[in-house]
Design a protein around this motif. Structure first.
Motif, PDB file in Angstrom:
ATOM      1  N   GLY A 384       0.808  -1.210   0.000  1.00 15.83           N
ATOM      2  CA  GLY A 384       0.000   0.000   0.000  1.00 15.83           C
ATOM      3  C   GLY A 384       0.839   1.257   0.000  1.00 15.83           C
ATOM      4  O   GLY A 384       1.952   1.296  -0.520  1.00 15.83           O
ATOM      5  N   PRO A 385       0.316   2.337   0.609  1.00 18.40           N
ATOM      6  CA  PRO A 385       1.068   3.590   0.662  1.00 18.40           C
ATOM      7  C   PRO A 385       2.431   3.431   1.332  1.00 18.40           C
ATOM      8  O   PRO A 385       3.368   4.168   1.018  1.00 18.40           O
ATOM      9  N   GLY A 386       2.540   2.457   2.239  1.00 20.58           N
ATOM     10  CA  GLY A 386       3.822   2.237   2.902  1.00 20.58           C
ATOM     11  C   GLY A 386       4.918   1.836   1.941  1.00 20.58           C
ATOM     12  O   GLY A 386       6.088   2.163   2.138  1.00 20.58           O
ATOM     13  N   LEU A 387       4.561   1.100   0.887  1.00 24.44           N
ATOM     14  CA  LEU A 387       5.536   0.719  -0.132  1.00 24.44           C
ATOM     15  C   LEU A 387       5.817   1.874  -1.083  1.00 24.44           C
ATOM     16  O   LEU A 387       6.967   2.193  -1.377  1.00 24.44           O
ATOM     17  N   ALA A 388       4.755   2.530  -1.556  1.00 26.66           N
ATOM     18  CA  ALA A 388       4.914   3.558  -2.585  1.00 26.66           C
ATOM     19  C   ALA A 388       5.544   4.831  -2.061  1.00 26.66           C
ATOM     20  O   ALA A 388       6.258   5.521  -2.796  1.00 26.66           O
ATOM     21  N   PHE A 389       5.298   5.170  -0.789  1.00 25.38           N
ATOM     22  CA  PHE A 389       5.741   6.460  -0.276  1.00 25.38           C
ATOM     23  C   PHE A 389       6.762   6.369   0.852  1.00 25.38           C
ATOM     24  O   PHE A 389       7.204   7.402   1.353  1.00 25.38           O
ATOM     25  N   VAL A 390       7.134   5.151   1.256  1.00 26.44           N
ATOM     26  CA  VAL A 390       8.155   5.003   2.315  1.00 26.44           C
ATOM     27  C   VAL A 390       9.270   4.069   1.858  1.00 26.44           C
ATOM     28  O   VAL A 390      10.419   4.489   1.690  1.00 26.44           O
ATOM     29  N   ALA A 391       8.941   2.793   1.664  1.00 28.98           N
ATOM     30  CA  ALA A 391       9.982   1.798   1.384  1.00 28.98           C
ATOM     31  C   ALA A 391      10.667   2.040   0.046  1.00 28.98           C
ATOM     32  O   ALA A 391      11.907   2.076  -0.034  1.00 28.98           O
ATOM     33  N   TYR A 392       9.896   2.199  -1.014  1.00 32.78           N
ATOM     34  CA  TYR A 392      10.509   2.336  -2.340  1.00 32.78           C
ATOM     35  C   TYR A 392      11.247   3.658  -2.519  1.00 32.78           C
ATOM     36  O   TYR A 392      12.342   3.678  -3.088  1.00 32.78           O
ATOM     37  N   PRO A 393      10.701   4.797  -2.057  1.00 32.69           N
ATOM     38  CA  PRO A 393      11.482   6.040  -2.140  1.00 32.69           C
ATOM     39  C   PRO A 393      12.803   5.951  -1.379  1.00 32.69           C
ATOM     40  O   PRO A 393      13.817   6.509  -1.817  1.00 32.69           O
ATOM     41  N   GLU A 394      12.797   5.234  -0.250  1.00 26.42           N
ATOM     42  CA  GLU A 394      14.048   5.060   0.492  1.00 26.42           C
ATOM     43  C   GLU A 394      15.047   4.240  -0.318  1.00 26.42           C
ATOM     44  O   GLU A 394      16.251   4.539  -0.331  1.00 26.42           O
ATOM     45  N   ALA A 395      14.553   3.220  -1.017  1.00 21.77           N
ATOM     46  CA  ALA A 395      15.439   2.411  -1.856  1.00 21.77           C
ATOM     47  C   ALA A 395      15.976   3.234  -3.020  1.00 21.77           C
ATOM     48  O   ALA A 395      17.158   3.137  -3.375  1.00 21.77           O
ATOM     49  N   LEU A 396      15.129   4.061  -3.633  1.00 21.44           N
ATOM     50  CA  LEU A 396      15.573   4.884  -4.748  1.00 21.44           C
ATOM     51  C   LEU A 396      16.613   5.912  -4.301  1.00 21.44           C
ATOM     52  O   LEU A 396      17.504   6.284  -5.082  1.00 21.44           O
ATOM     53  N   ALA A 397      16.501   6.387  -3.064  1.00 22.39           N
ATOM     54  CA  ALA A 397      17.449   7.385  -2.557  1.00 22.39           C
ATOM     55  C   ALA A 397      18.856   6.822  -2.437  1.00 22.39           C
ATOM     56  O   ALA A 397      19.835   7.585  -2.382  1.00 22.39           O
ATOM     57  N   LEU A 398      18.993   5.493  -2.405  1.00 22.25           N
ATOM     58  CA  LEU A 398      20.309   4.860  -2.285  1.00 22.25           C
ATOM     59  C   LEU A 398      20.997   4.689  -3.633  1.00 22.25           C
ATOM     60  O   LEU A 398      22.179   4.351  -3.684  1.00 22.25           O
ATOM     61  N   LEU A 399      20.272   4.917  -4.734  1.00 30.91           N
ATOM     62  CA  LEU A 399      20.829   4.690  -6.067  1.00 30.91           C
ATOM     63  C   LEU A 399      21.580   5.919  -6.559  1.00 30.91           C
ATOM     64  O   LEU A 399      21.212   7.054  -6.237  1.00 30.91           O
ATOM     65  N   PRO A 400      22.624   5.716  -7.353  1.00 33.17           N
ATOM     66  CA  PRO A 400      23.237   6.867  -8.040  1.00 33.17           C
ATOM     67  C   PRO A 400      22.220   7.500  -8.986  1.00 33.17           C
ATOM     68  O   PRO A 400      21.466   6.798  -9.663  1.00 33.17           O
ATOM     69  N   GLY A 401      22.185   8.810  -9.030  1.00 30.47           N
ATOM     70  CA  GLY A 401      21.175   9.497  -9.838  1.00 30.47           C
ATOM     71  C   GLY A 401      19.789   9.343  -9.254  1.00 30.47           C
ATOM     72  O   GLY A 401      18.809   9.169  -9.986  1.00 30.47           O
ATOM     73  N   SER A 402      19.685   9.410  -7.926  1.00 26.65           N
ATOM     74  CA  SER A 402      18.421   9.142  -7.241  1.00 26.65           C
ATOM     75  C   SER A 402      17.318  10.111  -7.651  1.00 26.65           C
ATOM     76  O   SER A 402      16.144   9.747  -7.666  1.00 26.65           O
ATOM     77  N   VAL A 403      17.681  11.366  -7.985  1.00 28.22           N
ATOM     78  CA  VAL A 403      16.668  12.344  -8.381  1.00 28.22           C
ATOM     79  C   VAL A 403      15.951  11.874  -9.650  1.00 28.22           C
ATOM     80  O   VAL A 403      14.718  11.922  -9.742  1.00 28.22           O
ATOM     81  N   PHE A 404      16.715  11.392 -10.623  1.00 34.52           N
ATOM     82  CA  PHE A 404      16.124  10.925 -11.880  1.00 34.52           C
ATOM     83  C   PHE A 404      15.200   9.747 -11.639  1.00 34.52           C
ATOM     84  O   PHE A 404      14.071   9.714 -12.154  1.00 34.52           O
TER      85      PHE A 404
END
Length: 654
Positions: A384-404
């Motif tokens: 639910g929202p916990g995946l879309a707005f918490v877990a996955y954004p946190e995972a994306l923030a760890l990637l190079p080019g996280s803004v993109f």
């Protein structure tokens, strides 16, 4: 244009020209109108009785032709975009790993074949054959008009809260243009929170991550509310995002399917592009294989658990958007001879394939985050929202080019949400426009109606963007598509199968498919068995499980447990939707005459206008019209002989 019997078909020049005639009779060369007044004298004519060749059309009211899709791809993309929504991305992968990994696909596909596909075909066929919205289409069985009203109630509740998700997505999308991302550990505001953490440390469960703080404090403001009875002030940032979301919906739907049918070429295809890019990127990350293994590793013992089968059925049911009226409304704009069976197989297969494919995009990147944090994948997975707005954004923030990657992800969520909302809004607008056809013919009035509808939804949605709005969001989300929707769909299946007649319904489908191949009629035997037996049985199973779970399990959001009055309010929402069936059935029976049995039999009989309701195909109208039934004014010419005979008869009676 005439049919084989020589009678004018509706819409032909002969029939159209006759519409200008008033009720009149020629007596001794004098035209006597319906009210008995003589008009100008006309020469006496030869004895004749004007037959159906000059009969008028059934109604003198000008028929407003319904819009049609610009092409078959517009309909397919609209339906795929409607079905492939946020639940495919944030709910199916979680259910898959929670219910035995790859084993979950067994009950999932069983429920798809025996519940999802038959109901999907039923709703598409009903809308396409009747060429009408969720309410008007029940001319086929007036007793069940309440099903359409109930669908309208469900669509209203769904539209009310679904656009709030798009507002959240807007907020995150705007925040994604900041570098570093405001929920990442690289942000200055999060330095103290992340200061004592290293890549190998495990979360204690007591301290919140930067993404959780951003979600709960910056976005929702839920920390300032105590529950349902303490909504607090409206959060103006979210209110502006919600306003922007409704303005976009209004503009995209301003010209009906002519505008939304073009928009879906982008909104329905862009999410697939993003998913493919995320899968490719996730496959190159360290730890991604652990995430995929966690997603698909089978646990055969889970097949004996009733919860697994209920989750599979509910996911199929909700992801296909059955029983809300959106599918029925979109199908009503199809050409009459569209191959509805082919479309059903394409859309349902595409929807389920997308759900399965999205799991690889989600768990490959969550596996990388679990590897970076040194914790099991199960501790970072959410739904639910916990995946879309918490877990996955946190995972994306760890990637190079996280803004993109963040911009790409939230653009995908926006497209998924908008497409689904298109279908729900189409269900509401089509139902109203069919009941008030004068709005359909007036572009200004139609635009004003759509604008007023969107503005009302915006005002009601402001409750959901307060500090305590998430509590109301969860309440409406939990009960709007719960037991009420299952009951509506169950009665739709039973009503078509036993009241309207499953054999007649199958024949209607064959009539729509001009050149029905042999395999088509054989497949209909399978659908007939599902509609009569398998699908109602499985719907009863889902309904029973929902009632048991609703009674035994308290409703909660996080650590907040909903009070009894809050849960009762949610039950009233669901009951309001399904009680429409009973209310309007009583009204339909009350309007008829005779004994109770006679009233019931008349109430389940299709109206005369049902067979000719579809005006999208002239050829089909000619096939289904009843030429021997005259329901409009007509002209009769009598000669002197007829007039004398009438006088003699009158004298003899005297």
């Amino acid at each position: 244009m005439q049919d084989e019997s020589g009678k004018a078909a509706p819409g032909s020049p002969a029939g159209a020209g006759a519409t200008t005639a008033q009720n009149s009779v020629h007596l001794n060369g004098q035209r006597v109108t319906h009210n008995g007044h003589n008009t100008t004298a006309t020469p006496a004519q030869q004895p004749q009785f004007q037959t159906g060749a000059t009969s008028p059309a059934p109604s003198q009211t000008p028929v407003i032709v319904r819009e049609q899709w610009g092409g078959k791809y517009e309909f397919l993309l609209s339906c795929i975009g409607y079905c492939v929504g946020l639940g495919n991305v944030w709910r199916f992968p979680y259910l898959c790993y929670r219910n035995g990994g790859g084993v979950f696909l067994i009950p999932y596909f069983i429920m798809l074949f025996f519940t999802g596909v038959p109901l999907f075909l039923m709703e598409l066929s009903l809308g396409q054959y009747g060429a009408a919205g969720p309410i008007t289409v029940w001319k086929c069985c007036p007793l069940l008009k309440g099903i359409g009203i109930g669908m309208l109630c469900v669509s209203t509740l769904v539209c009310l809260y679904y656009n709030v998700i798009i507002a959240w997505t807007f907020y995150y999308l705007g925040s994604s243009f900041q570098s570093p991302l405001p929920w990442s550990c690289d942000a200055v505001a999060n330095a103290d929170i992340c200061g004592n953490r290293t890549n190998g440390n495990s979360s204690t469960g007591k301290s919140l991550s930067p993404t959780e703080i951003f979600w709960n404090e910056r976005v929702l403001g839920v920390v300032n509310s105590d529950g349902l009875d303490d909504p607090g002030p409206v959060r103006w940032q979210l209110a502006l995002c919600l306003l922007a979301a409704w303005i976009i919906i209004f503009l995209c739907m301003l010209k009906g399917i002519r505008s939304s049918g073009k928009v879906v070429y982008v909104t329905a295809t862009f999410p697939y592009f993003v998913l493919i890019v995320l899968v490719i990127r996730g496959a190159t990350l360290e730890g991604s294989l652990q995430g995929i293994a966690f997603y698909l590793t089978p646990d055969w013992s889970r097949l004996a658990n009733a919860q697994v089968w209920n989750d599979a059925a509910s996911q199929i049911f909700y992801s296909l958007g059955i029983g809300v009226g959106g599918l029925l409304s979109m199908a009503s704009y199809n050409k009459f001879d569209n191959n509805v069976i082919r479309d059903t197989l394409i859309i349902t297969t595409g929807n389920c394939g997308t759900s399965f494919f999205a799991g690889f995009a989600i768990f490959s990147i969550l596996g990388h985050m679990a590897w970076r944090k040194g914790v099991p994948v199960g501790e970072v997975a959410d739904t639910g929202p916990g995946l879309a707005f918490v877990a996955y954004p946190e995972a994306l923030a760890l990637l190079p080019g996280s803004v993109f990657w963040s911009i790409l992800f939230f653009l995908m969520l926006f497209m998924l949400g908008v497409d689904t909302l298109f279908g729900n809004m189409e269900g509401i607008t089509t139902a109203v426009l069919d009941e008030m056809p004068h709005l359909r013919g007036n572009t200004l009035h139609k635009s004003l109606f759509l604008g007023a509808l969107c503005f009302c939804f915006y005002l009601m949605g402001l409750l959901l963007v307060t500090d305590g709005g998430i509590y109301w969001f969860t309440l409406i989300d939990s009960f709007s598509t719960s037991f009420g929707l299952i009951i509506i769909t169950l009665f739709m299946c039973i009503g078509i199968s036993f009241f309207y007649g499953v054999n007649q319904f199958c024949q209607d489908i064959i009539d729509m498919i001009c050149h029905c191949p042999p395999w088509c009629t054989k497949v209909l035997l399978y659908y007939k068995a599902c509609w009569v037996f398998f699908t109602p049985f499985l719907l009863l199973f889902i309904l029973t499980y929902i009632f048991i779970e609703m009674y035994n399990t308290p409703l909660h959001y996080g650590s907040y447990v909903y009070p009894r009055w809050g849960k009762a309010l949610g039950v009233c929402m669901g009951a309001t939707c399904c009680l429409q069936i009973l209310i309007w059935a009583i009204v339909a029976i009350w309007k008829e005459t005779g004994t109770l049995k006679d009233r019931f039999q008349k109430a389940i009989r299709p109206l005369n206008s049902w067979r000719v309701n579809n005006l999208n195909s002239t050829g089909r109208v000619e096939e289904h019209v009843e030429p021997e039934r005259v329901e409009a004014p007509f002209t009769v010419t009598l000669t002197d002989r007829d007039y004398t005979a009438m006088s003699w008869e009158a004298g003899s009676l005297a």
